[in-house]
Design an enzyme around this catalytic site. Structure first.
Site, short mmCIF file in Angstrom:
data_model
loop_
_atom_site.label_atom_id
_atom_site.label_comp_id
_atom_site.label_asym_id
_atom_site.label_seq_id
_atom_site.Cartn_x
_atom_site.Cartn_y
_atom_site.Cartn_z
N HIS A 1 6.85 11.21 5.50
CA HIS A 1 7.40 10.27 6.49
C HIS A 1 7.07 8.85 6.09
O HIS A 1 5.97 8.54 5.62
CB HIS A 1 6.96 10.62 7.91
CG HIS A 1 5.55 10.30 8.28
ND1 HIS A 1 5.15 9.07 8.76
CD2 HIS A 1 4.43 11.07 8.29
CE1 HIS A 1 3.87 9.09 9.05
NE2 HIS A 1 3.39 10.29 8.77
N ASP A 5 -1.32 6.55 6.32
CA ASP A 5 -0.47 7.40 7.15
C ASP A 5 0.82 6.66 7.50
O ASP A 5 0.90 5.99 8.51
CB ASP A 5 -1.22 7.78 8.42
CG ASP A 5 -0.44 8.70 9.33
OD1 ASP A 5 0.54 9.30 8.86
OD2 ASP A 5 -0.80 8.81 10.52
N GLU A 23 8.68 10.23 12.40
CA GLU A 23 7.73 11.34 12.43
C GLU A 23 6.67 11.08 13.48
O GLU A 23 6.25 11.99 14.21
CB GLU A 23 7.08 11.53 11.06
CG GLU A 23 6.18 12.76 10.94
CD GLU A 23 4.72 12.48 11.25
OE1 GLU A 23 3.92 13.43 11.19
OE2 GLU A 23 4.37 11.31 11.55
N GLU A 24 6.23 9.83 13.57
CA GLU A 24 5.18 9.48 14.52
C GLU A 24 5.64 9.61 15.97
O GLU A 24 4.82 9.62 16.88
CB GLU A 24 4.68 8.06 14.26
CG GLU A 24 4.06 7.84 12.88
CD GLU A 24 2.71 8.51 12.70
OE1 GLU A 24 2.31 9.26 13.61
OE2 GLU A 24 2.07 8.26 11.67
N ASP A 67 1.73 14.28 3.70
CA ASP A 67 1.47 13.38 4.82
C ASP A 67 -0.02 13.04 4.83
O ASP A 67 -0.84 13.85 5.26
CB ASP A 67 1.88 14.09 6.11
CG ASP A 67 1.87 13.17 7.32
OD1 ASP A 67 1.41 12.02 7.19
OD2 ASP A 67 2.30 13.61 8.40
N HIS A 107 -4.28 5.78 12.66
CA HIS A 107 -3.49 5.25 13.78
C HIS A 107 -4.04 3.94 14.32
O HIS A 107 -3.88 3.65 15.51
CB HIS A 107 -3.38 6.28 14.90
CG HIS A 107 -2.36 7.34 14.63
ND1 HIS A 107 -1.89 8.19 15.59
CD2 HIS A 107 -1.72 7.69 13.49
CE1 HIS A 107 -1.00 9.01 15.07
NE2 HIS A 107 -0.89 8.73 13.78
#
Length: 507
Positions: free
Chosen positions: A266, A278, A310-311, A339, A444
């Site tokens: 992604h 990420d 994707e998130e 990923d 994140h």
């Protein structure tokens, strides 16, 4: 956990000789122009080459509000960049646009203990698709099951309160919906394992209701303080609305179109930061592998995919798979997913395609026939290089999920270096790094920048990715005979677990 396969293969020197074309990578300077085998492609694909792509993605984020979240200008410019790289590598590139419900958080969520003293800010992660709110209220726990999975789990004691609920047994969105309909003011959901809880309420959640995730330890502490009159405050400033994003699909100009080898990652980040580990790391690795395959004429069609949203819940990959005809699905021999492959405190995790390492109840389950063979290829590759590897549950929590789903049943596998989960002492002894610390402490967060990349991890994992892609580009016979249409439980591989992403998961 050591299964019957005994994956601590750093000492298995004899495996090297058994692997055709898997020798130690030569220095990049000696790589040949036509990188048509594992040795040559691995020599050409370097961490330095990948970091050039990551630097470009970081620059794009810097110029677009610090994020590359799908639906934003930062993501759109990332698509432009990736398309240019893939076209320059000689691939036929197309964009696949789709509309979806986006989620953007205007800053991190706030969770505070107001009373009893001492008042304090509490570490938390706002759940994706949470509504906006600024609520101060008495805390409570469900009057029924701690999981809050049915309306009957809430009663009059929860009206007007911030309910503290355990993760488990049902989607996060169900917990929040049940609490809201019972008259609660907001929810705090705590993890049922170690590490932070990065959850999503799902893109269909539209209630004006806030939800935050906290660790298991903090959640249990809050539950213990409820009888003492615990009062909490939750503040969230979010946006939910329709947006358009694009997947990128790139195909080799040669190779059997009826036997397609797919590899994907992604491209989007979360709204909080640039997402360089990420998942710039997985995307950048595939971009560099495509670049170094410029002169390769594979026997099988090679298809790279960079997924959008994707998130937000695997939306781009689900859209792609849902829009494949039955005939097109059958042409896909396998799907490989990458990923997060450069986590600072990394472990060489391989998706447990045959589910031999995890017991019932972990969320992992056997996946489509051939998934176990993909897992074997990665473990054997690492063993040939004197590197240990471990399984991570084949959970469906990243973009391979739609490929292994019931009714699709495409053999899948991939690699992962860890997210917010905590590295064990045993893992630190085998793989190095720091025990009792997250694999990626910037997961994140705004600090997931170019400085959040472990170059050694990127080198090791990209070599393994290159080996798998080029191996299958010329020969997929090791997969056996996949039976498309059967998902997890059909063969030797898929399922949920401790080392995979939590942000895509709804339970």
């Amino acid at each position: 956990m050591v299964s019957r396969k005994s994956w601590q293969r750093g000492a298995v020197a004899t495996a090297t000789a058994a692997l055709v074309g898997v020798a130690a990578a030569a220095p990049a300077a000696h790589a040949e122009p036509n990188n048509n085998n594992s040795r040559k492609l691995r020599a050409a694909v370097t961490a330095d080459g990948i970091i050039k792509h990551l630097t470009a993605l970081q620059r794009i984020a810097d110029q677009n509000g610090g994020t590359r979240v799908a639906g934003s200008a930062g993501y759109d410019r990332s698509v432009d960049y990736a398309e240019g790289v893939l076209r320059a590598a000689g691939f036929h590139v197309s964009r696949q646009p789709f509309q979806y419900q986006t989620f953007i958080s205007h800053g991190p969520g706030l969770l505070q203990r107001v009373s009893p003293a001492p008042a304090a800010d509490l570490p938390n992660v706002l759940m994706s698709y949470s509504g906006s709110a600024d609520v101060t209220a008495r805390a409570s726990v469900p009057t029924g099951s701690a999981f809050g999975c049915t309306p009957a789990d809430f009663g009059p004691a929860n009206v007007g309160t911030i309910v503290v609920i355990s993760r488990g047994d049902c989607p996060f969105g169900d917990k929040a919906t049940n609490a809201h309909h019972a008259g609660a003011a907001a929810v705090v959901i705590y993890n049922n394992t170690t590490g932070d809880l990065n959850g999503t309420l799902g893109d269909t959640f539209a209630l004006d209701f806030a939800a935050a995730g906290v660790t298991q330890a903090l959640g249990q502490q809050l539950v213990g303080q409820v009888p003492s009159g615990l009062t909490l405050r939750i503040k969230a400033d979010t946006y939910r609305g329709t947006a358009t994003a694009e997947n990128i699909i790139a195909e080799s100009d040669s190779g059997d179109p009826n036997n397609v080898v797919m590899a994907g990652a992604h491209l989007d980040s979360v709204s909080a930061g640039p997402g360089i580990n990420d998942n710039g790391s997985g995307s950048g690795a595939l971009l560099e592998i495509a670049t170094q395959m410029r002169k390769v004429k594979p026997k099988n069609k090679v298809r790279f995919a960079l997924w959008a949203a994707e998130e937000s819940g695997l939306i781009g990959s689900e859209y792609y798979v849902d829009n494949l005809s039955a005939a097109e699905r059958k042409k896909i021999a396998l799907y490989l997913n990458f990923d997060m492959v450069a986590s600072p405190n990394y472990v060489r995790f391989v998706y447990d395609g045959d589910n031999s390492a995890f017991p019932v109840g972990t969320g992992s389950a056997p996946g489509p026939v051939g998934s176990g063979a993909i897992e074997q290829l990665f473990h054997d590759y690492f063993a040939s290089q004197g590197l240990a590897s471990r399984e991570t549950p084949f959970s469906g929590r990243s973009d391979y999920g739609p490929f292994i789903a019931e009714g699709v049943g495409i053999p899948s596998g991939g690699l992962f270096t860890g997210a917010e989960g905590i590295k064990t002492a045993d893992e630190a002894a085998v793989f190095g790094g720091t025990a009792d610390a997250p694999y990626d402490s910037c997961y994140h967060q705004a600090c997931d920048t170019i400085n959040n990349i472990n170059k050694q991890a990127l080198e090791e994992m990209s070599d393994a990715i290159a080996h798998a892609v080029i191996t299958y580009a010329f020969d997929t016979s090791s997969l056996g005979a996949p039976v498309h249409g059967k998902g997890p439980g059909a063969g030797d591989g898929g399922g949920g677990g401790l080392h995979d992403h939590d942000h895509e998961v709804t339970q």
